[in-house]
Design a protein around this motif. Sequence first.
Motif, PDB file in Angstrom:
ATOM      1  N   ARG A  98       0.833  -1.212   0.000  1.00  0.00           N
ATOM      2  CA  ARG A  98       0.000   0.000   0.000  1.00  0.00           C
ATOM      3  C   ARG A  98       0.869   1.264   0.000  1.00  0.00           C
ATOM      4  O   ARG A  98       0.567   2.232  -0.699  1.00  0.00           O
ATOM      5  N   SER A  99       1.943   1.279   0.775  1.00  0.00           N
ATOM      6  CA  SER A  99       2.827   2.452   0.829  1.00  0.00           C
ATOM      7  C   SER A  99       3.448   2.751  -0.530  1.00  0.00           C
ATOM      8  O   SER A  99       3.522   3.912  -0.946  1.00  0.00           O
ATOM      9  N   VAL A 100       3.891   1.716  -1.209  1.00  0.00           N
ATOM     10  CA  VAL A 100       4.482   1.905  -2.540  1.00  0.00           C
ATOM     11  C   VAL A 100       3.412   2.395  -3.515  1.00  0.00           C
ATOM     12  O   VAL A 100       3.649   3.323  -4.292  1.00  0.00           O
ATOM     13  N   VAL A 109       7.651   6.698 -10.861  1.00  0.00           N
ATOM     14  CA  VAL A 109       8.274   5.436 -10.452  1.00  0.00           C
ATOM     15  C   VAL A 109       8.533   5.519  -8.950  1.00  0.00           C
ATOM     16  O   VAL A 109       9.000   6.546  -8.454  1.00  0.00           O
ATOM     17  N   VAL A 110       8.233   4.426  -8.232  1.00  0.00           N
ATOM     18  CA  VAL A 110       8.434   4.386  -6.783  1.00  0.00           C
ATOM     19  C   VAL A 110       9.280   3.162  -6.439  1.00  0.00           C
ATOM     20  O   VAL A 110       8.967   2.044  -6.862  1.00  0.00           O
ATOM     21  N   VAL A 111      10.342   3.393  -5.672  1.00  0.00           N
ATOM     22  CA  VAL A 111      11.244   2.324  -5.257  1.00  0.00           C
ATOM     23  C   VAL A 111      11.259   2.264  -3.729  1.00  0.00           C
ATOM     24  O   VAL A 111      11.643   3.238  -3.082  1.00  0.00           O
ATOM     25  N   PRO A 112      10.843   1.137  -3.140  1.00  0.00           N
ATOM     26  CA  PRO A 112      10.906   1.029  -1.686  1.00  0.00           C
ATOM     27  C   PRO A 112      12.337   0.756  -1.226  1.00  0.00           C
ATOM     28  O   PRO A 112      13.123   0.138  -1.947  1.00  0.00           O
ATOM     29  N   HIS A 120      11.623  -4.389  -3.351  1.00  0.00           N
ATOM     30  CA  HIS A 120      10.456  -4.602  -4.205  1.00  0.00           C
ATOM     31  C   HIS A 120       9.204  -4.487  -3.358  1.00  0.00           C
ATOM     32  O   HIS A 120       9.264  -4.697  -2.158  1.00  0.00           O
ATOM     33  N   PRO A 121       8.088  -4.178  -3.973  1.00  0.00           N
ATOM     34  CA  PRO A 121       7.877  -4.007  -5.401  1.00  0.00           C
ATOM     35  C   PRO A 121       8.278  -2.612  -5.866  1.00  0.00           C
ATOM     36  O   PRO A 121       8.130  -1.651  -5.125  1.00  0.00           O
ATOM     37  N   VAL A 122       8.768  -2.538  -7.087  1.00  0.00           N
ATOM     38  CA  VAL A 122       8.990  -1.244  -7.717  1.00  0.00           C
ATOM     39  C   VAL A 122       7.695  -0.922  -8.458  1.00  0.00           C
ATOM     40  O   VAL A 122       7.137  -1.787  -9.144  1.00  0.00           O
TER      41      VAL A 122
END
Length: 186
Positions: A98-100, A109-112, A120-122
């Motif tokens: 959920r945060s990503v 683009v979101v990278v944890p 991941h997940p990207v």
Amino acid sequence: MITPHSPVVLILAAGRSTRFIASGGTLNKLQTPLCGLTVLDHVIRAAQASGLPWHVVTKADGEGMGDSIAAGVRATPDAGGWLILPGDLPLISAMSLRSVAEGLGSALVVVPTWNGQKGHPVAFGAECFNELAQLSGERGAARIVEAHRANNQVLRVAVADRGTVLDVDTVDDLQYVQSLMGTDGQ
């Protein structure tokens, strides 16, 4: 139901598990039992618990991660984005997913990250459809992340979830994750 604003969790499960089998595994790593479920079932449960739509990619035209990502994206063209989640991360939490996904509201683009490590997940916004749908080979979407990083379109999101970085590639990895699940009560 997928709406134009919902990102889809793409669970990649088309790999051959060559490293796992070479390390002494007897099954595909995703079908290997882990604390009462298969490795893949743990990942699916997290996706279900996140409340996000999800799709498991079990077949791709080629054998690489890029081929799997492209197959999943093409299978979910109406998604509002995609969270690319390898099926070998059994400790991943629904909260991290959920945060990503929420990060897509402010970046393409979101990278944890967990303790400074990329995980991941990207996630990719819907605008990345063509780039993702054309991927092939082993490298996955790393070049897409780098291209968007150069344009300041990548958000790093710190999460308190080591499950974003702990994958199961070998029998030793499986035993380590199992020991953590026992201590975490999962």
